[in-house]
Design a protein around this motif. Structure first.
Motif, mmCIF file in Angstrom:
data_model
loop_
_atom_site.group_PDB
_atom_site.id
_atom_site.type_symbol
_atom_site.label_atom_id
_atom_site.label_comp_id
_atom_site.label_asym_id
_atom_site.label_seq_id
_atom_site.Cartn_x
_atom_site.Cartn_y
_atom_site.Cartn_z
ATOM 1 N N VAL A 1 89.454 175.918 46.141
ATOM 2 C CA VAL A 1 89.293 174.978 47.243
ATOM 3 C C VAL A 1 89.272 175.765 48.549
ATOM 4 O O VAL A 1 90.125 176.619 48.784
ATOM 5 N N LEU B 1 83.911 174.140 57.603
ATOM 6 C CA LEU B 1 83.685 174.073 56.165
ATOM 7 C C LEU B 1 84.287 172.787 55.637
ATOM 8 O O LEU B 1 85.028 172.106 56.325
ATOM 9 N N PHE B 2 83.959 172.490 54.383
ATOM 10 C CA PHE B 2 84.489 171.282 53.764
ATOM 11 C C PHE B 2 85.746 171.684 52.998
ATOM 12 O O PHE B 2 85.680 172.176 51.873
ATOM 13 N N LEU B 3 86.873 171.516 53.658
ATOM 14 C CA LEU B 3 88.114 172.121 53.181
ATOM 15 C C LEU B 3 88.594 171.540 51.859
ATOM 16 O O LEU B 3 89.320 172.188 51.127
ATOM 17 N N GLY B 4 88.197 170.316 51.560
ATOM 18 C CA GLY B 4 88.640 169.703 50.304
ATOM 19 C C GLY B 4 87.753 170.037 49.123
ATOM 20 O O GLY B 4 88.030 169.611 48.007
ATOM 21 N N LEU B 5 86.690 170.778 49.343
ATOM 22 C CA LEU B 5 85.760 171.113 48.256
ATOM 23 C C LEU B 5 85.865 172.594 47.904
ATOM 24 O O LEU B 5 86.338 173.404 48.696
ATOM 25 N N GLY C 1 90.018 175.061 51.519
ATOM 26 C CA GLY C 1 91.211 174.931 52.349
ATOM 27 C C GLY C 1 92.293 175.936 52.020
ATOM 28 O O GLY C 1 93.171 176.200 52.829
ATOM 29 N N ALA C 2 92.217 176.529 50.801
ATOM 30 C CA ALA C 2 93.257 177.477 50.391
ATOM 31 C C ALA C 2 92.868 178.924 50.700
ATOM 32 O O ALA C 2 93.629 179.833 50.409
#
Ligand SMILES: Nc1ncnc2c1ncn2[C@@H]1O[C@H](COP(=O)(O)OP(=O)(O)OP(=O)(O)O)[C@@H](O)[C@H]1O
Ligand SMILES: [Mg+2]
Lengths: 268, 357
Positions: free
Chosen positions: A154, A100-104, A156-157
């Motif tokens: 986000v 996944l796109f962890l910063g989005l 990533g969280a």
């Protein structure tokens, strides 16, 4: 093989593999695989760890090139085409380890899955109406994967189980013709697995599904046909009932996996 | 989580505070030339605006594309050299084509952007350290080119650019306020353009490329094309800084695109913070001020050169806050939120759930 041939005749396959192989140095991760999947079919791919299931997905999706053989997708030879072309043709996949796109945010991740198969990748301006429509579709996919409570967060969280839900939402959002899920149930709780099974059973009839799954309960309930792999090769192909009855399958695989899941038997 | 990621969220208390600070600062800057010291107008702040624009092109590539480019100084130098060659006339070095000042501006921007497209296309298939090395090569090529090809430059560079500005810009020496406002407006346009672009499909997918390029491919994106166009956009931004620099400095020389200048821009961006575009101007301001006021300070043992001072400050910032001054602000805010205990502010600061409107 005769079984596979008979199956293939019933309709023009959406995916056709002929002699597909993939080596890593001296290791034959996938060798000489023939496979026909017809439109709307629900196919499970089973096999012990290291059987080559994920590698097979990688070559079909174009994430890895084949070292031998030929891949036809939607009647077209895509053996040499990059992953993005195959995605554009209508193939979506998920990954065993969520990518996944962890910063989005969750919504942006799904948004990317939708934009990816559409037009306007390079649009450098916000178009409020168009974007609202795309985002509505993203939110709808999030709702189906039951992750709509965390749209603005986000990625990533998020927790592991939520990552799997985002990955599923992304796969659904692309509205693919061929959906390939790599162990979507791994790491999910019992309740989440139940939700996943219901979602897969309720999938649009015209979506073709190929599922790698170690959870036999889910795999055998969802699949119409099962392909069993071992050491890179397809060793058995058949209906769930045939697979259950097959002695070789029991010896190689079910003995360890299926026997430990008593509720799997009850469902069949 | 990526230290370079910057996440848009619904308007939080922090956003509000930043908005208030931003607007206040802007009002202050808007009236500053009326009562401000001429030196601060023409030297410190105008320079801050234009260096900040160049640094913003780097921060944009790093924060949203995951591409640390060492070519941004070269690109803004190319723009200034192009401007100098086209606009000057008479007995100066270079081609002194004597073109119309506005035409020269448009051509300088177009040429730089086109070179950015070519540079980007070549570099776009690499990432990480390899991308860094390729862009370093561009920097070296630009420096060598302008140092060796005397027809377009020569080691003393091209002078007299400030004498051939458009009427709107006037004479930067006698009318410094004009260039001040032009640089300020350009900086604002660049800032808001970047803020806008990163919310568009192009910008969001660029962030996808930053986080996982292979996955972007399997979602249907042409990753190399995305990187190329992001690089081109950054080259366009750098070209604006180049034009402003040409007017402001009046001279453009190979040293302005040398390795020292390349590293300086990287330092500006790192001091400000590679995670947020605002950091570009914060870093530029810190750099210019240090450059002017701290250069005579003597450091025990190491001596008193500007490089020593900026080097120590750089080191301190990288150690204390890897995401620069903007990152320091983010962390201070978070810390304040935690101290206040629970509540929406603490939740928002924690970077997780928080009540979303
Ligand atoms: N990129 C790679 N480089 C080298 N070897 C690899 C690579 N990917 C897979 N392999 C090897 O190929 C074989 C098949 O791996 P694959 O991941 O396809 O198995 P799998 O059936 O998906 O297993 P699991 O059920 O554990 O996910 C394994 O021996 C694995 O170590
Ligand atoms: Mg696997």
């Amino acid at each position: 093989m005769t079984e596979a041939a008979a199956h293939a005749e019933s309709a023009e396959p959406i995916l056709r593999l002929r002699g597909v192989g993939r080596r890593f140095g001296g290791l034959h991760a996938v060798s000489d695989v023939d496979l026909d999947v017809i439109p709307g079919e629900r196919r499970a791919i089973l096999g012990p760890n290291g059987a080559g299931k994920t590698t097979l997905f990688n070559v079909v999706a174009g994430d890895l090139p084949v070292t031998s053989g030929r891949i036809e997708l939607f009647g077209r030879d895509v053996t040499r085409e990059p992953a993005r072309q195959r995605a554009k043709l209508g193939l979506a996949r998920s990954y065993q380890q969520s990518r996944l796109f962890l910063g989005l945010s969750v919504e942006d991740n799904i948004f990317l899955a939708i934009v990816g198969v559409g037009r306007g990748h390079l649009r450098p301006v916000v178009l409020p109406r168009k974007d609202a429509e795309l985002r509505a579709r993203a939110r709808e996919a999030a709702r189906r994967a039951a992750i709509d409570g965390r749209l603005g967060d986000v990625v990533g969280a998020l927790a592991h189980g939520e990552h799997r839900q985002v990955a599923l939402a992304m796969a659904l959002a692309a509205e693919p013709k061929l959906l390939m899920l790599d162990e979507p149930a791994s790491g999910l709780s019992r309740g989440e697995r139940q939700l996943l099974t219901e979602l897969l059973l309720a999938l649009d009839a015209d979506i073709t599904l190929i599922l790698i799954e170690h959870d036999m309960d889910i795999a055998l309930r969802v699949a119409e046909r099962v392909t069993m792999m071992h050491e890179g090769r397809v060793i058995v192909e058949g209906t769930p009932a045939e697979i259950r009855a097959n002695q070789l399958v029991h010896d190689l695989y079910l003995g360890s996996h299926y026997g430990s899941e008593p509720e799997g038997g009850a469902s069949g | 989580m990526s230290p370079f990621a910057w996440h848009p969220r619904p308007m939080s208390e922090k956003n509000l505070v930043e908005l208030v600070i931003g607007v206040t600062l802007l009002l202050f800057l808007a009236v500053f030339p009326v009562f401000g010291v001429g030196y601060w107008v023409s030297f410190v702040l105008t320079q801050t605006f234009l260096i900040g624009i160049a640094a913003a092109s780097l921060v944009f590539l790093t924060a949203y594309g995951g591409m640390v480019s060492l070519a941004q100084t070269a690109l803004y130098g190319i723009s200034a050299f192009a401007l100098g060659n086209m606009v000057t006339k008479g007995a100066v070095k270079g081609l002194h084509l004597g073109l119309d000042p506005w035409l020269a501006v448009v051509l300088a921007i177009a040429i730089t952007t086109a070179i950015g497209l070519v540079f980007g296309a070549v570099a776009s298939r690499s990432a990480g350290i390899y991308f860094l090395m390729i862009t370093l090569t561009y920097a070296v090529i630009a420096f060598t080119f302008f140092g060796q090809v005397t027809q377009v430059s020569g080691f003393s560079g091209i002078a007299g650019i400030a004498d051939r500005t458009p009427a709107l810009v006037g004479d930067p020496v006698t009318q410094p306020n004009r260039l001040y406002y032009i640089a300020l407006v350009t900086a604002l346009v660049v800032y808001f353009a970047i803020r806008h672009v990163v919310r568009t499909p192009f910008g969001i997918s660029l962030q996808g490329v930053r986080d996982d390029p292979v996955r972007m491919g399997s979602l249907g994106y042409n990753v190399a094309l995305h990187r190329t166009l992001a690089f081109t956009f950054a080259a366009f931004i750098a070209s604006l800084a180049g034009v402003l620099y040409g007017w402001w400095n009046g001279v453009i020389a190979p040293d302005n695109v040398g390795l020292g200048a390349t590293v300086d821009l990287l330092i500006v961006a790192v001091i400000g913070g590679l995670g947020r575009v605002e950091g570009a101007w914060l870093g530029a301001f810190a750099f210019v001020v240090i450059n002017n006021y701290v250069r005579d300070v003597s450091v025990p043992v190491l001596g008193g050169s500007f490089n020593t001072v900026i080097g120590l400050i750089f080191l301190a910032i990288v150690i204390v806050s890897p995401s620069g001054l903007m990152g320091l602000w983010d962390r201070l805010w978070d810390a304040a939120g935690y101290r206040e205990g629970s509540g929406p502010r603490a939740a928002a600061a924690a970077g997780t759930a928080g009540p979303q409107a």
